[in-house]
Design a protein around this motif. Structure first.
Motif: not given
Ligand SMILES: [Zn+2]
Length: 266
Positions: A180-187
Motif C-alpha cells: 500500500h505504500t506509494p510507488k512514486r517514492w524512488w529509493l
C-alpha cells in the motif's frame, strides 16, 4: 491460490493457533517428507521425491531459524512443484529477493507464510504500532524464524507503512515495500552518506530503534526533502546493511505522480 494462501490454508487445516505449535518437521512429515541433515556442498537444501514421499536434506547452519526456513522452503516445492528435484542455494529469502527465479521465490513465499502465518502475526504487529528491531527479534524468537525472514514478512503483511532494503557495501541489492505504500517514492540505488545505514556500515554505529531522518537521505524525488521518515537498520551479514524505513507522514501517501524519478526520467 498464491503460495502464501496455500501455506496459510495448511496451517488452518492443522488447526494451529499458537506460533509454538508450528512444528515444521512434523508438518513436512505429514506431507510425506522425511527431513535429514547432512553437510551439503554447493547448496543448502535438496529435495528428492519418490512417488508420494520425499527426502529433504538440510545443511546444518547453526541457526534453527535458517534450518526451519530451509525445511519450509522444500515443503513449498513439494506442495507446488511436485515431480521435480531441487538443489536450493538459500536458507533465507534474501538471495531470492536479489534474483528472480520464479519457483524459488514461490517456495520462499510458501515458507514465510507457513512459518509466520498472517493470522498469528497481524495481532502481534498491531500491538507494537511501529516495531523496533528489538521487537522484531522478539517476534522472530516467538516464531523461531531468522530476523531477516521475519523482517521481510513485516513488509509483505501490508499493515505497516514500511519500505525496506538491503545494501551490499553502498549498492542496493534488493528492496521491498508494503504493497500500500506509494510507488512514486524512488529509493536510492546507492547508500546516502547522511543515512544511519551508512554510519552502521562505515563506522559500526548501530541504529536499532526507529530514528527521525530526512526522506531526502533515502529517496531520489526532489520533494523528498520536505519529509521525514523513521529509519532503523542492522547488519544481517558482513558488509551488508538492512534498513527499515517507516513512512509516518501521511502526506507522503498523498503526493501524486512524480515524472522526474527512476525509469520515468528517460
Ligand atoms: Zn528451492
Amino acid at each position: 491460490m498464491t503460495p502464501g494462501q496455500r501455506a496459510e490454508t495448511r496451517i488452518a487445516e492443522l488447526g494451529i493457533s499458537d506460533p509454538q505449535d508450528i512444528d515444521i518437521e512434523a508438518i513436512a512429515f505429514d506431507a510425506g517428507i522425511q527431513v535429514e541433515y547432512e553437510n551439503l556442498i554447493g547448496c543448502e537444501a535438496t529435495l528428492v521425491g519418490f512417488g508420494s514421499s520425499a527426502i529433504a536434506t538440510i545443511k546444518p547452519s547453526g541457526g534453527r531459524g535458517r534450518e526451519r526456513f530451509s525445511i519450509a522452503h522444500e515443503l513449498g516445492h513439494w506442495d507446488m512443484h511436485r515431480g521435480k528435484s531441487f538443489q536450493c542455494r538459500v536458507d533465507d529469502p534474501s538471495n531470492n529477493l536479489a534474483s528472480d527465479v520464479k519457483l524459488e521465490r514461490e517456495a520462499d513465499d510458501f515458507a514465510s507464510h507457513i512459518l509466520i502465518p498472517s493470522t498469528l502475526l497481524t495481532p502481534i504487529i498491531k500491538s507494537f504500532k511501529l516495531p523496533s528491531l528489538k521487537q522484531i527479534e522478539e517476534v522472530a524468537d516467538l516464531f523461531q524464524t531468522s530476523t531477516l525472514a521475519t523482517t521481510i514478512r513485516l513488509a509483505k503483511i501490508d499493515t505497516l507503512p514500511v519500505v525496506m532494503a538491503c545494501y551490499t557495501g553502498t549498492k542496493r541489492r534488493w528492496h521491498i515495500a508494503a504493497p500500500h505504500t506509494p510507488k512514486r517514492w524512488w529509493l536510492k540505488e546507492k547508500l546516502d552518506e547522511d543515512s544511519f545505514a551508512y554510519d552502521l556500515l562505515s563506522r559500526g554505529t548501530p541504529c536499532p530503534a526507529p530514528r527521525k531522518q530526512s526522506a531526502d537521505a533515502w529517496f531520489d524525488n526532489d520533494d523528498a526533502e520536505e519529509f521525514e521518515v523513521l529509519e532503523q537498520c542492522y547488519s544481517p551479514a558482513q558488509g551488508q546493511v538492512l534498513v527499515i524505513l517507516y513512512l509516518t507522514d501521511t502526506e507522503m501517501f498523498e503526493r501524486g505522480f512524480d515524472p522526474s524519478v527512476g525509469r520515468r526520467r528517460y
